[in-house]
Motif scaffolding. Structure first.
Motif, short mmCIF file in Angstrom:
data_model
loop_
_atom_site.label_atom_id
_atom_site.label_comp_id
_atom_site.label_asym_id
_atom_site.label_seq_id
_atom_site.Cartn_x
_atom_site.Cartn_y
_atom_site.Cartn_z
N PRO A 80 -2.90 2.52 -7.95
CA PRO A 80 -1.50 2.72 -7.55
C PRO A 80 -0.74 1.41 -7.45
O PRO A 80 -1.32 0.31 -7.37
CB PRO A 80 -1.62 3.39 -6.17
N PHE A 82 1.12 -1.74 -6.06
CA PHE A 82 0.91 -2.65 -4.93
C PHE A 82 -0.54 -2.72 -4.46
O PHE A 82 -0.84 -3.47 -3.54
CB PHE A 82 1.79 -2.27 -3.71
N LEU A 83 -1.45 -1.96 -5.08
CA LEU A 83 -2.84 -1.98 -4.62
C LEU A 83 -3.47 -3.35 -4.76
O LEU A 83 -4.23 -3.80 -3.89
CB LEU A 83 -3.66 -0.94 -5.40
N THR A 96 1.54 0.94 -0.56
CA THR A 96 0.62 1.66 -1.42
C THR A 96 0.39 3.08 -0.93
O THR A 96 0.33 4.03 -1.72
CB THR A 96 -0.72 0.92 -1.51
#
Length: 301
Positions: A80, A82-83, A96
Motif C-alpha cells: 500500500p 506509504f508502507l 497507510t
C-alpha cells in the motif's frame, strides 16, 4: 343576567387565550428529537458488536506496524501507499492504515451499522414503538442517519489514533516530506492526517444514506447490510473498468482516494469539493427514497 354575561365573557376569554399545553408540546418536540438522538448514540456505542468492529479497525494499523517492525520494512513501490516510509517515520502508519481501510474495512463496518438502522429495530419488534414517539418518522430517520454518520467518525478516528500511537511506540517520529517535496513538522503532519480523516468521513456519508434506504426495505437487517456492502464493492469494481469511464464521476466511491491532495503544499481542495458534492447528491437521492419508503410503510413490528 350579569352572571350569564360573566360566564359568557369567561367563555370567550377562554377561547381567545391559547391553551397552555400547546407551547409546551412545541417545546417538547425538539427536546424529544435530541433525547432520541442521545438514546440512539447510547445504544449504538453500548453494543458489543460496535466495539468489536472498532477493535477490528484499531487492529489493522497495529498489525501493519508490527509486520513492518518484524520484517524490517517494505521495498519502495511494494504494498500500500506509504508502507515503505513507516520505518523512517511512525506517522506513516496512520496514513497507510487509512489507505488499507478505505476500500474494504471501513465500508464493511459502516454497511453493518447503516443496514441495521431501521431493519434492526423492526427485527427486534421495537420499530412500532419508536414511530409513535413524539419525534415522528422523519425525525427518527434523521436520528438513525446521524447515528450511522457518528460511527463513520468514530471508526475513522480509531484508525488514526491507533496508527499514530503504535507508530510513535515502534518507530521514530520526525518531519514528513509531502508529495510536493515540502517538509513539515510532526504536528503539521498529524493535522493533515486529521484532515484526511475528515475527507474519509465525508466519503462514507453517501454509503450511509444507501444503507439507510436498504434498511427501510426489509425487516431482516442482514439483508440490508449485505446489499450495502456488496454495492460498495460493485461501485469500486466499476470504477476500475476503463470501458465505463463516462460513469466513473457518478460512482459514490470515485473520489475515495482523492485525499492525496492534503499531502501537497499548498493544500488543494478541488477533490474534497467534488467528493463532498457527490456525496451530498447521494445523501439527497437515497435520503428522499428512504423518506418516501418509510413514511408510507406499514409498521407491523
Amino acid at each position: 343576567m350579569s352572571s350569564s354575561e360573566t360566564a359568557t365573557g369567561g367563555g370567550a376569554g377562554a377561547e381567545a387565550a391559547p391553551p397552555h399545553p400547546v407551547p409546551t408540546a412545541n417545546r417538547a418536540r425538539p427536546a424529544a428529537g435530541w433525547s432520541l438522538l442521545w438514546s440512539e448514540l447510547s445504544v449504538l456505542f453500548r453494543r458489543w458488536r460496535t466495539w468489536a468492529m472498532l477493535a477490528a479497525l484499531a487492529a489493522i494499523p497495529i498489525l501493519i506496524a508490527i509486520a513492518v517492525r518484524l520484517t524490517g520494512g517494505a521495498r519502495a513501490g511494494r504494498g500500500p501507499a506509504f508502507l515503505d516510509q513507516i520505518t523512517a517515520n511512525g506517522l506513516f502508519v496512520g496514513f497507510t492504515a487509512l489507505v488499507v481501510c478505505v476500500p474494504l474495512f471501513l465500508p464493511l463496518t459502516v454497511g453493518v451499522v447503516a443496514g441495521d438502522t431501521i431493519a434492526g429495530e423492526a427485527s427486534h419488534g421495537t420499530l412500532r414503538y419508536l414511530v409513535i414517539a413524539p419525534a415522528g418518522r422523519l425525525r427518527l430517520l434523521a436520528v438513525k442517519y446521524a447515528g450511522a454518520a457518528a460511527f463513520c467518525i468514530a471508526g475513522t478516528l480509531v484508525v488514526i489514533v491507533a496508527g499514530s500511537a503504535i507508530g510513535a511506540i515502534l518507530f521514530p517520529i520526525g518531519p514528513v516530506t509531502l508529495l510536493s517535496g515540502t517538509q513539515v513538522g510532526p504536528l503539521d503532519a498529524f493535522g493533515r492526517l486529521l484532515m484526511i480523516g475528515a475527507y474519509v468521513v465525508v466519503s462514507l456519508l453517501g454509503l450511509c444514506a444507501i444503507g439507510l434506504f436498504f434498511s427501510t426495505l426489509t425487516d431482516v437487517p442482514v439483508g440490508a447490510m449485505a446489499a450495502t456492502i456488496v454495492l460498495s464493492v460493485v461501485s469500486q469494481v466499476l470504477d476500475q473498468l476503463p470501458q465505463l469511464e463516462a460513469l466513473h464521476p457518478w460512482l459514490f466511491s470515485h473520489y475515495w482516494f482523492g485525499f492525496a491532495d492534503f499531502l501537497r503544499d499548498p493544500v488543494s481542495w478541488d477533490a474534497f469539493g467534488s467528493n463532498a458534492l457527490l456525496q451530498l447528491g447521494y445523501v439527497a437521492v437515497f435520503g428522499a427514497l428512504a423518506v418516501g419508503r418509510f413514511t408510507t410503510k406499514d409498521i407491523l413490528s
